[in-house]
Design an enzyme around this catalytic site. Sequence first.
Site, PDB file in Angstrom:
ATOM      1  N   GLY A 288       6.926   3.247   1.992  1.00 27.41           N
ATOM      2  CA  GLY A 288       6.205   2.085   1.477  1.00 27.41           C
ATOM      3  C   GLY A 288       7.046   1.355   0.454  1.00 27.41           C
ATOM      4  O   GLY A 288       8.286   1.394   0.491  1.00 27.41           O
TER       5      GLY A 288
ATOM      6  N   GLU B 261      10.827   6.717   1.527  1.00 25.85           N
ATOM      7  CA  GLU B 261      11.542   5.667   2.264  1.00 25.85           C
ATOM      8  C   GLU B 261      10.980   4.348   1.775  1.00 25.85           C
ATOM      9  O   GLU B 261       9.773   4.097   1.910  1.00 25.85           O
ATOM     10  CB  GLU B 261      11.341   5.825   3.779  1.00 25.85           C
ATOM     11  CG  GLU B 261      12.070   7.012   4.383  1.00 25.85           C
ATOM     12  CD  GLU B 261      13.573   6.974   4.203  1.00 25.85           C
ATOM     13  OE1 GLU B 261      14.129   5.879   3.986  1.00 25.85           O
ATOM     14  OE2 GLU B 261      14.197   8.046   4.230  1.00 25.85           O
TER      15      GLU B 261
ATOM     16  N   GLY C 278       6.374   3.973  -4.559  1.00 27.72           N
ATOM     17  CA  GLY C 278       7.275   5.129  -4.429  1.00 27.72           C
ATOM     18  C   GLY C 278       7.644   5.711  -5.790  1.00 27.72           C
ATOM     19  O   GLY C 278       7.620   6.928  -5.983  1.00 27.72           O
TER      20      GLY C 278
ATOM     21  N   CYS D 251      11.334  -2.712   7.091  1.00 24.72           N
ATOM     22  CA  CYS D 251      12.219  -2.372   5.975  1.00 24.72           C
ATOM     23  C   CYS D 251      13.659  -2.653   6.348  1.00 24.72           C
ATOM     24  O   CYS D 251      14.491  -2.910   5.485  1.00 24.72           O
ATOM     25  CB  CYS D 251      12.038  -0.910   5.604  1.00 24.72           C
ATOM     26  SG  CYS D 251      12.200   0.188   7.013  1.00 24.72           S
TER      27      CYS D 251
HETATM   28  P1  NAD Z   1       2.698   0.141  -0.148  1.00 25.26           P
HETATM   29  O1  NAD Z   1       3.556   0.879  -1.107  1.00 25.26           O
HETATM   30  O2  NAD Z   1       1.794  -0.904  -0.668  1.00 25.26           O
HETATM   31  O3  NAD Z   1       1.757   1.159   0.636  1.00 25.26           O
HETATM   32  C1  NAD Z   1       2.277   2.255   1.348  1.00 25.26           C
HETATM   33  C2  NAD Z   1       1.234   3.347   1.364  1.00 25.26           C
HETATM   34  O4  NAD Z   1       1.041   3.822   0.043  1.00 25.26           O
HETATM   35  C3  NAD Z   1      -0.140   2.890   1.866  1.00 25.26           C
HETATM   36  O5  NAD Z   1      -0.714   3.933   2.626  1.00 25.26           O
HETATM   37  C4  NAD Z   1      -0.916   2.713   0.579  1.00 25.26           C
HETATM   38  O6  NAD Z   1      -2.293   2.899   0.730  1.00 25.26           O
HETATM   39  C5  NAD Z   1      -0.337   3.828  -0.256  1.00 25.26           C
HETATM   40  N1  NAD Z   1      -0.487   3.660  -1.708  1.00 25.26           N
HETATM   41  C6  NAD Z   1      -0.544   2.521  -2.418  1.00 25.26           C
HETATM   42  N2  NAD Z   1      -0.671   2.800  -3.735  1.00 25.26           N
HETATM   43  C7  NAD Z   1      -0.690   4.145  -3.842  1.00 25.26           C
HETATM   44  C8  NAD Z   1      -0.776   5.051  -4.931  1.00 25.26           C
HETATM   45  N3  NAD Z   1      -0.885   4.625  -6.194  1.00 25.26           N
HETATM   46  N4  NAD Z   1      -0.754   6.384  -4.665  1.00 25.26           N
HETATM   47  C9  NAD Z   1      -0.639   6.826  -3.405  1.00 25.26           C
HETATM   48  N5  NAD Z   1      -0.550   6.021  -2.341  1.00 25.26           N
HETATM   49  C10 NAD Z   1      -0.572   4.696  -2.550  1.00 25.26           C
HETATM   50  O7  NAD Z   1       3.675  -0.418   0.982  1.00 25.26           O
HETATM   51  P2  NAD Z   1       3.289  -1.295   2.267  1.00 25.26           P
HETATM   52  O8  NAD Z   1       3.067  -2.679   1.800  1.00 25.26           O
HETATM   53  O9  NAD Z   1       2.239  -0.612   3.062  1.00 25.26           O
HETATM   54  O10 NAD Z   1       4.620  -1.200   3.132  1.00 25.26           O
HETATM   55  C11 NAD Z   1       5.654  -2.131   3.035  1.00 25.26           C
HETATM   56  C12 NAD Z   1       6.813  -1.530   2.277  1.00 25.26           C
HETATM   57  O11 NAD Z   1       7.251  -0.354   2.957  1.00 25.26           O
HETATM   58  C13 NAD Z   1       8.024  -2.447   2.250  1.00 25.26           C
HETATM   59  O12 NAD Z   1       8.599  -2.407   0.962  1.00 25.26           O
HETATM   60  C14 NAD Z   1       8.956  -1.833   3.271  1.00 25.26           C
HETATM   61  O13 NAD Z   1      10.317  -2.116   3.076  1.00 25.26           O
HETATM   62  C15 NAD Z   1       8.662  -0.386   3.099  1.00 25.26           C
HETATM   63  N6  NAD Z   1       9.055   0.364   4.296  1.00 25.26           N
HETATM   64  C16 NAD Z   1      10.135   1.200   4.197  1.00 25.26           C
HETATM   65  C17 NAD Z   1      10.573   1.902   5.314  1.00 25.26           C
HETATM   66  C18 NAD Z   1      11.752   2.828   5.228  1.00 25.26           C
HETATM   67  O14 NAD Z   1      11.863   3.704   6.068  1.00 25.26           O
HETATM   68  N7  NAD Z   1      12.634   2.682   4.259  1.00 25.26           N
HETATM   69  C19 NAD Z   1       9.895   1.755   6.533  1.00 25.26           C
HETATM   70  C20 NAD Z   1       8.791   0.896   6.586  1.00 25.26           C
HETATM   71  C21 NAD Z   1       8.380   0.216   5.448  1.00 25.26           C
END
Ligand code: NAD
Length: 487
Positions: free
Chosen positions: A237, A259, A242, A293
């Site tokens: 995410g 990631e 993260g 990503c």
């Molecule tokens: P996000 O961080 O908003 O959410 C990701 C997950 O985390 C969701 O399930 C969300 O509910 C959960 N989450 C949010 N706040 C939390 C907390 N405080 N505690 C625990 N869990 C929590 O990210 P997103 O908008 O869903 O995804 C997009 C991001 O993911 C982009 O930055 C993208 O680059 C990245 N991404 C990275 C990869 C990789 O492999 N490097 C792959 C896909 C996406």
Amino acid sequence: MPIELAPPAAARDSLLGNFIAGSWSNDGTDERVADLDPASGEPLIEVVRSPSRLATEALAVAAEAQQHWRRRSPLERASVISSAASLLRERSEQIAETMSREEGKPLPEARGEVGRAAEVLDVVAGYAHKPTGEVFPRRRQEQWLLTLSSPLGVVVVIAPWNFPLLIPAWKVAPALLAGNSVVLKPAETTPLTAAHLVQAFADAGLPPGALNLVLGRGSELGPALLQAPATAVSFTGSNNTGRELASRAVEQHMKFQLELGGSNPVLVLADADLDLTVREVVAGATSSSGQKCTATRRVYVEEGVVENFTEQLRAALAPLRLGPGIDAATDVGPLVSSEAKADFDGAVAEVEKVADVHAFGTQPEQGFFVRPRLALGGDPDHPLFREEIFGPMAALFAVADFEEGIARCNDTPFGLSASLFSSNLTHALAFADGIDAGMIHVNSQTTGAEPHIPFGGFKQSSSFSRELGRHGIEFFSQVKTVYLEGT
Ligand code: NAD
């Protein structure tokens, strides 16, 4: 209409519940949220928003189930994972349509994702036949010194929405193969697709409690999930989330894997095949509406061909058709949510202050659509161009030569993927060597993830592990050293 998008057992009265201890239920939940179709903004289904105590309950159930699951042989565990792969293939059309309606990506991309998820499960199952320990030289004839691979225990998987089947699949399957149990928390915007993955494992014979799904807000469930008896968390995410999870995992002494984001560059040299390069840059920047990503964000082009290349790129972007993912004519679907659209629109407004931003395609009236953008004439040193913008936008700059190109590509806090377009082998090797990123492409787009090779980044794009293939399984195990003395 909505019910057909969920696995048959999962949704009752158009309500998707949690999957805990082997059954779907909305017990203990009062709040509901709508899962929206991003192409229309209309609800597909209602989803429970679980209180944090259900996360705690799911962990306890998973801990109990893990005691049994870990005793199954790796070959038995693999056979469940292989059966789940077959079920994903059998259900491919329904899952792909669900994904396309729920996340917005064009149906061919969604079908590709289902196929890739099934392939990942098959590759993971194949690792059941590989050695999992080592035998070391001994000091005495009666002594054996060896290592065994042990599971971590209860693993929490927190997944994003942009690959709502593939990313959970590539975390859950290796965790299960290694003998762990799992609590999966999918993104708020893609619970139906996650439900299909969980149902496939259940129908494949996974024992109750070995894989649990808890639906709700990450910010509410996260703190409850990152606690004992959980022993590890695998997260994909945003960088902000993260970072928060990593510090909590350190406090709780949990193993963690992150990631995160990217700002992925492409370097185009004068000897590149420009037709191929244009095709790959368009796909890299606009597939999944740029919400990858690994999407292409920055394009550096050698001065001699920059004018020609820019014209060709604009010509290739112009005919892109925006529309619902399930419409066969669609090239670019909507963004996943109104929040994602607002973030993207805000970022575009900032970039417009420092570059000429060209927009392509026709804006549909409804839904969370954004027109693909190409930023020209900006200052490559501007901080905006080093950050992640999550949507179909790329910025293009001229560079004097290969060396400047390498320096520009590396000028970002991220290091996920990078591409070179050139027919010069020496430059290809120097690029692979000189770029600070986890995944390097030569003459192909910045996106892509093969199921059997490592996936992950340098710098702020990842923590220090890799997913997929052998590395993906290693994260979910720990080494046990055995000193064995004959008497
Ligand atoms: P996000 O961080 O908003 O959410 C990701 C997950 O985390 C969701 O399930 C969300 O509910 C959960 N989450 C949010 N706040 C939390 C907390 N405080 N505690 C625990 N869990 C929590 O990210 P997103 O908008 O869903 O995804 C997009 C991001 O993911 C982009 O930055 C993208 O680059 C990245 N991404 C990275 C990869 C990789 O492999 N490097 C792959 C896909 C996406």
